[in-house]
Design a protein around this motif. Structure first.
Motif, PDB file in Angstrom:
ATOM      1  N   SER A 101       0.723  -1.123   0.104  1.00 57.05           N
ATOM      2  CA  SER A 101       0.109  -0.154   0.097  1.00 57.05           C
ATOM      3  C   SER A 101       0.854   1.482   0.085  1.00 57.05           C
ATOM      4  CB  SER A 101      -0.982  -0.081   0.985  1.00 57.05           C
ATOM      5  OG  SER A 101      -1.836  -1.168   1.232  1.00 57.05           O
ATOM      6  N   ARG A 102       1.870   1.282   0.742  1.00 60.23           N
ATOM      7  CA  ARG A 102       2.807   2.442   1.066  1.00 60.23           C
ATOM      8  C   ARG A 102       3.611   2.461  -0.277  1.00 60.23           C
ATOM      9  NH1 ARG A 102       3.505   0.043   6.063  1.00 60.23           N
ATOM     10  NH2 ARG A 102       5.343  -0.830   5.681  1.00 60.23           N
ATOM     11  N   SER A 105       1.491   3.893  -3.418  1.00 54.97           N
ATOM     12  CA  SER A 105       1.098   5.183  -2.775  1.00 54.97           C
ATOM     13  C   SER A 105       2.246   5.997  -3.469  1.00 54.97           C
ATOM     14  CB  SER A 105       0.802   5.401  -1.361  1.00 54.97           C
ATOM     15  OG  SER A 105      -0.420   4.915  -1.049  1.00 54.97           O
ATOM     16  N   ALA A 109       2.489   8.946  -6.406  1.00 56.47           N
ATOM     17  CA  ALA A 109       3.012  10.246  -6.199  1.00 56.47           C
ATOM     18  C   ALA A 109       4.191  10.774  -6.827  1.00 56.47           C
ATOM     19  CB  ALA A 109       3.269  10.283  -4.456  1.00 56.47           C
ATOM     20  N   SER A 126      -2.472  14.036  -3.619  1.00 52.32           N
ATOM     21  CA  SER A 126      -2.504  13.030  -2.812  1.00 52.32           C
ATOM     22  C   SER A 126      -3.411  11.724  -2.754  1.00 52.32           C
ATOM     23  CB  SER A 126      -2.496  13.475  -1.341  1.00 52.32           C
ATOM     24  OG  SER A 126      -3.924  13.950  -0.918  1.00 52.32           O
ATOM     25  N   PHE A 127      -3.065  10.741  -3.110  1.00 52.64           N
ATOM     26  CA  PHE A 127      -3.643   9.403  -3.221  1.00 52.64           C
ATOM     27  C   PHE A 127      -3.419   8.521  -2.019  1.00 52.64           C
ATOM     28  CE2 PHE A 127      -3.752  11.184  -7.431  1.00 52.64           C
ATOM     29  CZ  PHE A 127      -4.962  10.907  -7.901  1.00 52.64           C
ATOM     30  N   ARG A 128      -4.397   7.677  -1.529  1.00 59.19           N
ATOM     31  CA  ARG A 128      -4.021   6.821  -0.483  1.00 59.19           C
ATOM     32  C   ARG A 128      -4.299   5.596  -1.127  1.00 59.19           C
ATOM     33  NH1 ARG A 128      -7.018   4.188   3.323  1.00 59.19           N
ATOM     34  NH2 ARG A 128      -8.829   5.479   2.948  1.00 59.19           N
ATOM     35  N   VAL A 129      -3.278   4.318  -1.031  1.00 61.49           N
ATOM     36  CA  VAL A 129      -3.806   3.199  -1.529  1.00 61.49           C
ATOM     37  C   VAL A 129      -3.976   2.205  -0.378  1.00 61.49           C
ATOM     38  CG1 VAL A 129      -2.861   1.415  -2.920  1.00 61.49           C
ATOM     39  CG2 VAL A 129      -2.448   3.629  -3.665  1.00 61.49           C
ATOM     40  N   SER A 130      -4.922   1.381  -0.579  1.00 58.83           N
ATOM     41  CA  SER A 130      -5.176   0.265   0.587  1.00 58.83           C
ATOM     42  C   SER A 130      -5.116  -1.013  -0.246  1.00 58.83           C
ATOM     43  CB  SER A 130      -6.572   0.508   0.903  1.00 58.83           C
ATOM     44  OG  SER A 130      -7.108  -0.649   1.891  1.00 58.83           O
ATOM     45  N   ILE A 151      -7.813   2.944  -4.373  1.00 59.99           N
ATOM     46  CA  ILE A 151      -7.249   4.025  -4.396  1.00 59.99           C
ATOM     47  C   ILE A 151      -8.154   5.214  -3.925  1.00 59.99           C
ATOM     48  CG2 ILE A 151      -5.872   5.654  -5.800  1.00 59.99           C
ATOM     49  CD1 ILE A 151      -5.062   3.623  -7.418  1.00 59.99           C
ATOM     50  N   SER A 153      -8.929   9.404  -2.692  1.00 63.38           N
ATOM     51  CA  SER A 153      -8.450  10.814  -2.821  1.00 63.38           C
ATOM     52  C   SER A 153      -9.566  11.701  -2.651  1.00 63.38           C
ATOM     53  CB  SER A 153      -7.837  11.106  -4.223  1.00 63.38           C
ATOM     54  OG  SER A 153      -7.483  12.230  -4.178  1.00 63.38           O
ATOM     55  N   GLN A 164     -11.651  11.059   2.470  1.00 61.43           N
ATOM     56  CA  GLN A 164     -11.025  10.643   0.987  1.00 61.43           C
ATOM     57  C   GLN A 164     -12.236   9.574   0.514  1.00 61.43           C
ATOM     58  OE1 GLN A 164      -7.149   9.395   1.643  1.00 61.43           O
ATOM     59  NE2 GLN A 164      -6.403  11.132   0.885  1.00 61.43           N
TER      60      GLN A 164
END
Length: 367
Positions: A101-102, A105, A109, A126-130, A151, A153, A164
């Protein structure tokens, strides 16, 4: 939120960690060694038969909310997915999903900073991935657990405390994968051959690029060919008494100038009666054979069912659909398109439908 079950997810035993001999070792080199192993096992050069199975179990209704997270199921059945096939992933670990995930992400970016990723539906930078495991989908011990990717945002002008929202979703799965193929893979490879994506194409491309760089794999387009579409039409029709079809809709293209598109919608009861007339012909056997046959559907039955539908259409419109190509099949249970788009509208039949698509993905892989 990432699933707390990630740490206990099962990766099949053939994915034990091995030391990579050199950084330049490619998937194709490893795949060739896999082919060699297959030859020693007496398999065909392609590892799997180069055609769909001629017989398969009928779709059965399953209340899988008892073993699969309902939130995950809601994601899987709410969207139309674009399918791809994926070659085996090298050194993929279900226990490392938080790290993935990190990494993804950071990759998105970095690509965005370099100007390689455009804005997605007005989202900010910014995007956060899970990554999470969809436990309970695997049918055999050889199947790796399904992996869900999301993803998130915020809209460009969202309030600071606004949460998000999901802007992209995808998953990788293997349901009832060919055991000969799975056993022939070298150690260190995890097979999740079916990939579905829903969202902006730019994010799909970035996710695929990251997977290819990280796990030495390849993606390819996965069309749902005419035979598979016919299988889905028959399998879904066979479910009519348990879950009403509401309609059986097929779209055909006829190669004339200009091209002709035909939409053929069949009353669900008429489709069911035609299907049962085909089935009864096959079930004229001893009681034991009849019970076994009732659980299976053969390609001959599928062919006769489709021929009956085309004959009915010809009698009314004097147009032979056999001269054209089946492009889409849809019912209340789901829809599938030749272009590789699938929507499964009922979680009760998701396992057996994905098993057919897993088979399609394995057959499409390059040798």
């Amino acid at each position: 939120m990432e699933s707390p079950q990630n740490s206990v997810a099962r990766t099949p035993s053939n994915s034990a960690i091995v030391q990579r001999r050199s950084k330049s070792k490619s998937y194709r080199q490893s795949y060739r060694s896999c082919l060699g192993a297959a030859s020693r096992l007496g398999l065909t050069p392609g590892l799997t038969a180069r055609r769909l199975n001629s017989s398969r179990r009928a779709l059965k209704s399953q209340v899988i909310t008892e073993k699969v997270n309902p939130e995950h199921l809601a994601i899987l059945v709410k969207a139309e997915w674009q399918l791809s096939y994926v070659t085996p992933l090298y050194q993929f670990r279900h226990t490392q999903l938080k790290s993935y995930s990190r990494q993804l992400s950071a990759f998105i970016a970095a690509e965005k900073q370099q100007g390689l990723a455009v804005e997605v539906e007005g989202s900010q930078s910014s995007f956060r991935v899970s990554f999470s495991v969809v436990q309970g989908m695997a049918e055999t011990d050889d199947d790796a657990e399904t992996v869900l990717i999301q993803i998130f945002s915020k809209p460009m002008f969202a309030k600071q405390d606004e949460p998000q929202r999901s802007v992209w979703s995808g998953w990788l799965t293997c349901i009832n994968g060919n055991p000969d193929y799975l056993h022939s893979l070298p150690k260190g490879f995890t097979c999740l051959p079916l990939f579905g994506s829903s969202g902006a194409e730019v994010l799909t491309s970035l996710v695929k690029s990251w997977f290819q760089q990280t796990f030495d794999c390849c993606f390819g387009c996965l069309e749902i060919n005419q035979t598979s579409l016919q299988w889905l039409a028959a399998l879904w029709t066979n479910c009519h008494t348990e879950s009403s079809l509401k309609h059986l809709k097929m779209i055909w293209t006829i190669p004339v100038v200009p091209p002709l598109q035909v939409t053929y919608t069949v009353d669900p009861q008429d489709a069911w009666e035609l299907w049962m007339s085909v089935r009864m012909d096959q079930l004229d056997k001893s009681e034991e054979e009849e019970e076994e046959q009732a659980r299976n559907i053969d390609i001959e039955e599928v062919t006769r069912f489709m021929q009956g539908l085309k004959s009915h259409f010809y009698r009314h419109f004097r147009l032979d659909l056999s001269a054209g190509n089946l492009q889409q099949v849809s019912t209340a249970l789901g829809s599938a398109k030749f272009s590789g788009k699938i929507k499964i509208s009922s979680s009760r039949y998701i396992i057996t439908t994905l098993a057919l698509l897993t088979e399609c993905a394995l057959l499409k892989m390059p040798i």
